[in-house]
Design an enzyme around this catalytic site. Structure first.
Site: not given
Ligand code: CO
Length: 216
Positions: A41, A43, A45, A97, A100
């Site tokens: 992803c 993302d 993080r 993750h 999400c």
């Molecule tokens: Co995500």
């Protein structure tokens, strides 16, 4: 944080690596031979290399919102084709993750703009496995279960690409894995969807899906 700081951070990072191995960048600039392709992803993080403790040169990476492998996405397919055919990676890791935001938006049917069209793919996954979501007690459980289902489905999608199918046909050793990362503890979990054989693709998926039902 001013952008100047980023250049300062970069200078320090480069110095640190040089201190550990003065030939590092010189060697790396000549070739890369990563063993793994990471599909994760976007993302912020979930930084791929950091999570698995790999240096530049060791992980080939493709990231998009909600780690989706779409059959006609030329961006993802090109990364995969180069990784498998040219770099000869041995492992393709689909890593989702928990928590999400993309998966959550798909589940809530939120209207966010252009990205809604991308997240339709995640909604398709969610609609495909109603049984696996039905036993979730809270919305958070439902989001997290959907994150797991999405990873397992994307492993199947990777295995069904012409790229991986052709590699398997010619006897090239490529193994696909489905992992999920916990934002709250920084730990990876193997969803046991591992597969390296076209005839076992559906079985691997069924096994991973069963595993989800047992874990609740
Ligand atoms: Co995500």
């Amino acid at each position: 944080m001013p952008l100047r700081q980023l250049f300062e951070n970069n200078r320090q990072w480069s110095q640190q690596i040089n201190a550990d191995d003065p030939k590092f960048f010189e060697k790396l600039s000549k070739q890369q031979s990563p063993t793994y392709l990471w599909i994760g992803c976007a993302d912020s993080r979930v930084p791929a290399n950091e999570i698995v403790g790999l240096l530049p040169g060791e992980l080939f990476v493709h990231r998009n919102v909600a780690n989706v492998v779409v059959h006609s996405d030329l961006n993802c397919l090109s990364v995969m084709q180069y990784a498998v055919d040219v770099l000869k990676v041995k492992h393709i890791i689909v890593c989702g993750h928990y928590g999400c935001g993309g998966v959550q938006a798909a589940l809530r049917d939120q209207r966010l703009g252009l990205i809604d069209n991308w997240l339709r793919h995640v909604q398709d996954v969610i609609h495909k496995y109603p049984k696996h979501i039905a036993n979730c007690a809270t919305e958070l459980d439902m989001v997290n279960r959907s994150c797991e289902l999405n990873v397992i489905e994307q492993v199947l999608n990777v295995g069904q690409t012409t790229i991986v199918q052709a590699a398997w046909d010619r006897g090239q050793n490529v193994t696909i894995h489905g992992w999920i990362y916990g934002l709250q503890n920084g730990l990876l979990k193997d969803l046991k969807a591992t597969v390296n054989d076209p005839s076992k693709l559906k079985d691997a998926q069924a096994r991973a899906l069963e595993g989800l039902m047992e874990s609740k």
